[in-house]
Write a protein that holds these residues in place. Structure first.
Motif, PDB file in Angstrom:
ATOM      1  N   LYS A 289       0.864  -1.189   0.000  1.00  0.00           N
ATOM      2  CA  LYS A 289       0.000   0.000   0.000  1.00  0.00           C
ATOM      3  C   LYS A 289       0.905   1.245   0.000  1.00  0.00           C
ATOM      4  N   VAL A 290       0.505   2.265  -0.778  1.00  0.00           N
ATOM      5  CA  VAL A 290       1.278   3.514  -0.814  1.00  0.00           C
ATOM      6  C   VAL A 290       1.011   4.286   0.477  1.00  0.00           C
ATOM      7  N   VAL A 291       2.078   4.717   1.148  1.00  0.00           N
ATOM      8  CA  VAL A 291       1.948   5.403   2.450  1.00  0.00           C
ATOM      9  C   VAL A 291       2.803   6.674   2.468  1.00  0.00           C
ATOM     10  N   SER A 292       2.464   7.597   3.400  1.00  0.00           N
ATOM     11  CA  SER A 292       3.335   8.771   3.632  1.00  0.00           C
ATOM     12  C   SER A 292       4.029   8.590   4.976  1.00  0.00           C
ATOM     13  N   VAL A 293       5.289   8.938   5.008  1.00  0.00           N
ATOM     14  CA  VAL A 293       6.082   8.821   6.238  1.00  0.00           C
ATOM     15  C   VAL A 293       6.848  10.128   6.382  1.00  0.00           C
ATOM     16  N   ASP A 294       6.865  10.733   7.589  1.00  0.00           N
ATOM     17  CA  ASP A 294       7.589  12.006   7.641  1.00  0.00           C
ATOM     18  C   ASP A 294       9.089  11.757   7.452  1.00  0.00           C
ATOM     19  N   PHE A 295       9.763  12.766   6.890  1.00  0.00           N
ATOM     20  CA  PHE A 295      11.171  12.610   6.507  1.00  0.00           C
ATOM     21  C   PHE A 295      12.023  12.105   7.669  1.00  0.00           C
ATOM     22  N   LYS A 296      11.738  12.647   8.872  1.00  0.00           N
ATOM     23  CA  LYS A 296      12.600  12.280  10.009  1.00  0.00           C
ATOM     24  C   LYS A 296      12.483  10.785  10.281  1.00  0.00           C
ATOM     25  N   THR A 297      11.260  10.243  10.185  1.00  0.00           N
ATOM     26  CA  THR A 297      11.085   8.795  10.399  1.00  0.00           C
ATOM     27  C   THR A 297      11.825   8.014   9.309  1.00  0.00           C
ATOM     28  N   SER A 298      11.777   8.521   8.080  1.00  0.00           N
ATOM     29  CA  SER A 298      12.418   7.785   6.986  1.00  0.00           C
ATOM     30  C   SER A 298      13.931   7.662   7.206  1.00  0.00           C
ATOM     31  N   LEU A 299      14.488   8.564   8.019  1.00  0.00           N
ATOM     32  CA  LEU A 299      15.943   8.542   8.241  1.00  0.00           C
ATOM     33  C   LEU A 299      16.340   7.808   9.512  1.00  0.00           C
ATOM     34  N   GLU A 300      15.325   7.329  10.269  1.00  0.00           N
ATOM     35  CA  GLU A 300      15.656   6.611  11.507  1.00  0.00           C
ATOM     36  C   GLU A 300      16.264   5.262  11.158  1.00  0.00           C
ATOM     37  N   GLY A 301      17.547   5.163  11.381  1.00  0.00           N
ATOM     38  CA  GLY A 301      18.384   4.003  11.060  1.00  0.00           C
ATOM     39  C   GLY A 301      17.643   2.728  10.686  1.00  0.00           C
ATOM     40  N   LYS A 302      17.752   2.380   9.413  1.00  0.00           N
ATOM     41  CA  LYS A 302      17.168   1.106   9.014  1.00  0.00           C
ATOM     42  C   LYS A 302      18.288   0.073   9.010  1.00  0.00           C
ATOM     43  N   ASN A 303      18.721  -0.317  10.215  1.00  0.00           N
ATOM     44  CA  ASN A 303      19.844  -1.257  10.226  1.00  0.00           C
ATOM     45  C   ASN A 303      19.424  -2.631  10.739  1.00  0.00           C
ATOM     46  N   LYS A 304      18.109  -2.836  10.765  1.00  0.00           N
ATOM     47  CA  LYS A 304      17.655  -4.169  11.194  1.00  0.00           C
ATOM     48  C   LYS A 304      17.599  -5.072   9.968  1.00  0.00           C
ATOM     49  N   ILE A 305      18.180  -6.222  10.111  1.00  0.00           N
ATOM     50  CA  ILE A 305      18.130  -7.153   8.995  1.00  0.00           C
ATOM     51  C   ILE A 305      17.174  -8.273   9.386  1.00  0.00           C
ATOM     52  N   ASP A 306      16.491  -8.825   8.422  1.00  0.00           N
ATOM     53  CA  ASP A 306      15.503  -9.863   8.687  1.00  0.00           C
ATOM     54  C   ASP A 306      16.214 -11.177   9.084  1.00  0.00           C
ATOM     55  N   LYS A 307      16.060 -11.548  10.352  1.00  0.00           N
ATOM     56  CA  LYS A 307      16.751 -12.758  10.861  1.00  0.00           C
ATOM     57  C   LYS A 307      16.307 -14.016  10.102  1.00  0.00           C
ATOM     58  N   ASP A 308      15.049 -14.030   9.646  1.00  0.00           N
ATOM     59  CA  ASP A 308      14.556 -15.185   8.883  1.00  0.00           C
ATOM     60  C   ASP A 308      15.384 -15.402   7.623  1.00  0.00           C
ATOM     61  N   LEU A 309      15.767 -14.264   7.003  1.00  0.00           N
ATOM     62  CA  LEU A 309      16.554 -14.375   5.769  1.00  0.00           C
ATOM     63  C   LEU A 309      17.929 -14.981   6.057  1.00  0.00           C
ATOM     64  N   ILE A 310      18.506 -14.584   7.184  1.00  0.00           N
ATOM     65  CA  ILE A 310      19.830 -15.124   7.549  1.00  0.00           C
ATOM     66  C   ILE A 310      19.706 -16.639   7.765  1.00  0.00           C
ATOM     67  N   ARG A 311      18.620 -17.043   8.416  1.00  0.00           N
ATOM     68  CA  ARG A 311      18.379 -18.470   8.660  1.00  0.00           C
ATOM     69  C   ARG A 311      18.221 -19.224   7.319  1.00  0.00           C
ATOM     70  N   VAL A 312      17.443 -18.616   6.408  1.00  0.00           N
ATOM     71  CA  VAL A 312      17.238 -19.256   5.103  1.00  0.00           C
ATOM     72  C   VAL A 312      18.591 -19.395   4.384  1.00  0.00           C
ATOM     73  N   ALA A 313      19.410 -18.328   4.440  1.00  0.00           N
ATOM     74  CA  ALA A 313      20.729 -18.385   3.792  1.00  0.00           C
ATOM     75  C   ALA A 313      21.579 -19.494   4.412  1.00  0.00           C
ATOM     76  N   ASP A 314      21.547 -19.627   5.740  1.00  0.00           N
ATOM     77  CA  ASP A 314      22.345 -20.664   6.424  1.00  0.00           C
ATOM     78  C   ASP A 314      21.882 -22.064   6.038  1.00  0.00           C
ATOM     79  N   ILE A 315      20.566 -22.247   6.048  1.00  0.00           N
ATOM     80  CA  ILE A 315      20.025 -23.590   5.782  1.00  0.00           C
ATOM     81  C   ILE A 315      20.262 -24.002   4.327  1.00  0.00           C
ATOM     82  N   THR A 316      20.028 -23.069   3.409  1.00  0.00           N
ATOM     83  CA  THR A 316      20.098 -23.467   1.987  1.00  0.00           C
ATOM     84  C   THR A 316      21.535 -23.569   1.469  1.00  0.00           C
ATOM     85  N   SER A 317      22.501 -23.189   2.299  1.00  0.00           N
ATOM     86  CA  SER A 317      23.884 -23.263   1.811  1.00  0.00           C
ATOM     87  C   SER A 317      24.653 -24.448   2.410  1.00  0.00           C
ATOM     88  N   VAL A 318      23.966 -25.336   3.149  1.00  0.00           N
ATOM     89  CA  VAL A 318      24.717 -26.456   3.782  1.00  0.00           C
ATOM     90  C   VAL A 318      25.327 -27.373   2.716  1.00  0.00           C
TER      91      VAL A 318
END
Ligand code: F6P
Length: 318
Positions: A289-318
């Motif tokens: 869905k198209v949303v509006s987010v104030d600029f300050k929120t858009s700059l709040e550190g997006k440094n969280k990585i999806d842990k599920d993806l890391i798990r998928v990468a670990d499992i599928t590379s055995v």
């Protein structure tokens, strides 16, 4: 206006903004070279036909720049004067975090309505699931790694492949899974050189004859990818180790259909937002869905990585 690093789909976003203005019978002016062009008054009137045949083109026909002068009060004052002299009522700017930081300062100083669109291959903007250009860059990276895999496999080699993403591992993690990498190094998670070597030894022992390691440019595990390669050559004798830095090929090329549609939706959303009296916001996409987010929120550190993806990468590379 487009600003900062170019990204595939910026042209599609400009087209959507210009045509949305035509649809609502609003005048539209393009600003060349981002904030640098704003300071120089490098403007051109655009109508629906000015943006024909660009939806499929990479880069940005308005050109882009990273302006040092816009960081100074004098530079911003010049920009404001050009906007006033040209009777511009509001600005739509397409770019990344640097672009939005500039917009916040400018709005604070001159109370000028600005709406932003997230355009960067890094996908490092908070408040939107995807940025314009990210999907195309992922496809470019996967295609390149598929080719490198042919050589890795034919010669039983280990390839370290550096991908872009200054502070964000989204490209590395997703392209790494998509291309079937053995290991993926991202800035959000420090694997450590020894664990990397141990893991590569394990996969060799498990019967793998070649290996692909995707390294995000922001990862600091070995200072840089060449330092990491030297360390691996000294500590892992099982493979010949080669380095490929993909670089700016990731920023170019025709946008994917996903990026064209995303850019079109966000461009229309930006004009809608201004007509609804919104300002100082970024238009993003959340749960489709198209949303509006104030600029300050858009700059709040997006440094969280999806842990599920890391798990998928670990499992599928055995
Ligand atoms: O922010 C987008 C990005 O492509 C980053 O991934 C990269 O670190 C940077 O821009 C490169 O910038 P430039 O094209 O100015 O070298």
């Amino acid at each position: 206006m487009t600003s900062g690093g170019d990204a595939p789909g910026m042209n599609a976003a400009i087209r959507a903004v210009v045509r949305s203005c035509a649809y609502h019978e609003l005048e539209c002016v393009g600003v060349y070279r981002g904030y640098a062009g704003l300071i120089d008054g490098d403007f051109k009137s655009l109508n629906a036909r000015s943006v024909k045949n660009i939806i499929n083109r990479g880069g940005t026909f308005l050109k882009s720049a990273r302006s040092k002068e816009f960081r100074t009060p004098e530079g911003r004052l010049k920009a404001f004067k050009h906007l006033k002299d040209n009777d511009v009522d509001a600005l739509i700017t397409i770019g990344g975090d640097g672009t939005f930081n500039g917009a916040i300062v400018f709005n604070e100083e001159f109370d000028f309505p600005i709406v932003g669109l997230p355009g960067t291959i890094d996908n490092d903007i908070n408040g939107t699931d995807f940025t314009i250009g990210y999907d195309t860059a992922l496809n470019t990276v996967v295609e390149a790694i598929d080719k490198i895999r042919d050589t890795a496999n034919s010669h039983n080699r280990l390839f370290l492949i550096e991908v872009m993403g200054r502070d964000a591992g989204d490209i590395a993690l997703n392209a790494g899974i998509g291309a079937g990498a053995e290991e993926i190094l991202i800035p959000e998670q420090d694997m450590g050189r020894d664990r990397l070597v141990a893991s590569l030894k394990r996969s060799k022992a498990a019967g793998k004859s070649s290996s692909i390691v995707v390294v995000s440019e922001g990862d600091q595990i070995g200072k840089n990818i060449f330092g990491l390669a030297s360390y691996i050559r000294e500590n892992l004798l099982d493979y010949e180790c080669k380095v490929t830095v993909l670089g700016h090929i990731q920023r170019g090329g025709a946008p994917s259909c996903y990026d064209r549609v995303l850019a079109s939706r966000l461009g229309v959303g930006a004009v809608d937002a201004l007509l609804n009296g919104e300002r100082d916001v970024m238009i993003g996409i959340v749960h489709n869905k198209v949303v509006s987010v104030d600029f300050k929120t858009s700059l709040e550190g997006k440094n969280k990585i999806d842990k599920d993806l890391i798990r998928v990468a670990d499992i599928t590379s055995v």
